[in-house]
Design an enzyme around this catalytic site. Structure first.
Site, PDB file in Angstrom:
ATOM      1  N   GLY A  96      25.149   5.896  46.973  1.00  0.00           N
ATOM      2  CA  GLY A  96      23.349   6.376  46.762  1.00  0.00           C
ATOM      3  C   GLY A  96      23.637   7.374  45.367  1.00  0.00           C
ATOM      4  O   GLY A  96      24.547   7.350  44.694  1.00  0.00           O
TER       5      GLY A  96
ATOM      6  N   ARG B  81      22.773  -4.380  40.206  1.00  0.00           N
ATOM      7  CA  ARG B  81      22.376  -4.580  41.989  1.00  0.00           C
ATOM      8  C   ARG B  81      23.188  -6.273  41.365  1.00  0.00           C
ATOM      9  O   ARG B  81      23.464  -6.988  42.111  1.00  0.00           O
ATOM     10  CB  ARG B  81      21.648  -4.750  42.407  1.00  0.00           C
ATOM     11  CG  ARG B  81      21.927  -2.924  42.831  1.00  0.00           C
ATOM     12  CD  ARG B  81      20.963  -2.786  44.752  1.00  0.00           C
ATOM     13  NE  ARG B  81      20.719  -2.109  45.283  1.00  0.00           N
ATOM     14  CZ  ARG B  81      20.645  -1.257  45.648  1.00  0.00           C
ATOM     15  NH1 ARG B  81      19.350  -0.827  45.471  1.00  0.00           N
ATOM     16  NH2 ARG B  81      21.004   0.158  45.980  1.00  0.00           N
TER      17      ARG B  81
ATOM     18  N   GLY C 118      22.209   3.278  52.824  1.00  0.00           N
ATOM     19  CA  GLY C 118      22.563   4.010  54.257  1.00  0.00           C
ATOM     20  C   GLY C 118      23.237   3.163  54.372  1.00  0.00           C
ATOM     21  O   GLY C 118      23.743   3.344  56.194  1.00  0.00           O
TER      22      GLY C 118
END
Ligand code: AMP
Length: 426
Positions: free
Chosen positions: A386, A59, A409
């Site tokens: 995910g 990330r 999500g």
């Protein structure tokens, strides 16, 4: 550069779609400007020798292109992020401080850290910034006002900023102060708000690319629950040529078809919904494939703990009473791979089995391989975040697909056609 984005990008609504032109960071003049930049640094950490260490820097790396653009344009970049769920409390293990060092190594320049995200110490730190400097603020969720999208807190966060840049797609489905409120404050002041390059790519692949997909368009869905993904299934039934269903989700569909599922994970209250999806597939001529065979295992208790006993292939659509379906079987792998092979566009979300256990990972890995092979043959493959991303990386195939979403999500909500508060505020 501007890109077009439809919030209602998928079927049904597309004729009435509301296209909005959004700015990206490339459009902005940032020389000497203070930029409040929301990033996703919710990285996995674990304690090591008494300090928190970062286990996966994906990330952080994902933000580098946007950061380099801002630094190159002479901005003073104020980075804001959350880590974990401290629920308004200062929890030491959830400090963003360890990210400072990692980011500095990866971007090759110093990164300052402020142990607050609002208040005098932030004012002080920003005052000392020069053009091209980077400053990371402490975990914004140390304040309960963040998740409450509190207007006063948004004002405080925005106090030091001229411009807002959101690159945190993974948090864009949350209407929080740093993802939504700050953008509103800056817009009200006449300041510019823009998407970062990661955000732009996410919206391009999950939105624009699926608006008019090249056909055949094959959708692969798996994971635990029908209830989590039924809205996505419903929308994709209006767009896809083929839908492949694996994971525990398949067993609720099997129930709807009157098949037996043994001790498999099912949602009996979703059987009617599953039936409606099957009917819709027939009506629209969408090929809807369920596993025709499965890997099954007997759930048992070992030393008081849940465990799986021996596993075997169950070469039937029906699953016997005493066992649980844990993966798709070889026949299903073959038919799924055949469907994937001819695809020109592929969207994949959710594993085919309990892939965390190496005994039950084969179906997921074989599907991953088929997706990569189709990509090598020219298909556009989009992985919806995910567990499918985890599975691809685990199989060492992460670089062989077209796009992997960084949002779990957020990507599901976007695929459902929901408006993401972090996007609409831009
Ligand atoms: P999701 O977050 O909905 O994509 O679900 C991912 C989870 O589904 C993973 O943790 C898998 O272990 C789980 N899963 C996949 N297949 C099965 C299955 N046959 N039985 C139980 N859990 C499953």
């Amino acid at each position: 550069r501007r890109f077009l984005l439809s919030q209602h990008h998928l079927p049904r609504l597309s004729s009435a779609a509301l296209f909005m032109a959004k700015l990206t960071v490339n459009d902005l003049d940032l020389q000497g400007k203070r930029v409040f930049s929301r990033v996703d640094y919710n990285v996995p950490m674990a304690e090591q020798d008494g300090a928190m260490a970062i286990n996966d820097e994906t990330r952080i790396r994902a933000t580098l292109p946007t950061l380099k653009v801002m630094v190159g344009k002479g901005a003073k970049v104020i980075l804001t992020a959350h880590l974990g769920r401290p629920k308004g409390e200062r929890i030491g293990t959830m400090s963003l401080r360890p990210v400072t060092k990692k980011l500095s190594e990866l971007i090759g320049q110093p990164v300052a850290f402020c142990d607050q995200c609002v208040g005098d110490s932030v004012t002080e730190a920003v005052t000392h910034m020069k053009n091209g400097d980077l400053l990371l603020l402490e975990n914004v969720r140390y304040h309960a006002e963040e998740e409450a999208n509190d207007p006063t807190f948004s004002e405080q966060l925005a106090a030091h900023a001229d411009v807002y840049v959101n690159d945190a797609f993974g948090a864009a489905h949350r209407a929080h102060a740093s993802t939504n409120g700050v953008a509103k404050v800056i817009t009200a002041r006449g300041g510019q708000c823009a998407a970062g390059l990661l955000m732009e790519r996410e919206l391009q692949f999950l939105g624009d690319e699926l608006e008019e997909p090249e056909r055949p368009f094959v959708v692969i869905l798996g994971g635990a629950k029908v209830s989590d993904k039924i809205k996505v299934i419903d929308r994709l039934l209006e767009k896809a040529d083929t839908i492949l269903i694996g994971g525990a989700m398949a067993y609720t569909f099997k129930l709807a078809k009157g098949l037996t599922v043994g001790k498999s994970l099912v949602e009996p209250d979703m059987v009617n919904v599953a039936q409606a999806a099957l009917d819709k597939a027939i009506k629209r001529g969408v090929k809807f494939l369920l596993p025709t065979d499965n890997l099954v295992a007997e759930p048992t208790e070992l030393a008081g703990k849940f465990a799986f006993g021996d596993h075997r292939i169950n070469d039937s659509e029906n699953i016997p009473d005493n066992v649980e379906g844990v993966d798709i079987g070889p026949k299903s792998v073959e038919s799924f791979s055949e469907a994937i092979k001819g695809a020109k566009t592929i969207l994949w979300n959710g594993p085919m089995g309990i892939f965390e256990d190496p005994r039950f990972a084969k179906g997921t890995f074989c599907v991953a391989k088929a997706v990569c092979e189709a990509t090598a043959d020219g298909a556009t493959s989009i992985i919806g975040g995910g567990d499918s991303v985890k599975a691809l990386n685990k199989a060492g195939l992460g670089d062989q697909v077209t796009f992997m979403s960084t949002g779990g999500g957020a990507s599901l909500e976007f695929l459902e056609g929901k408006e993401l508060p972090g996007v609409s505020a831009l």
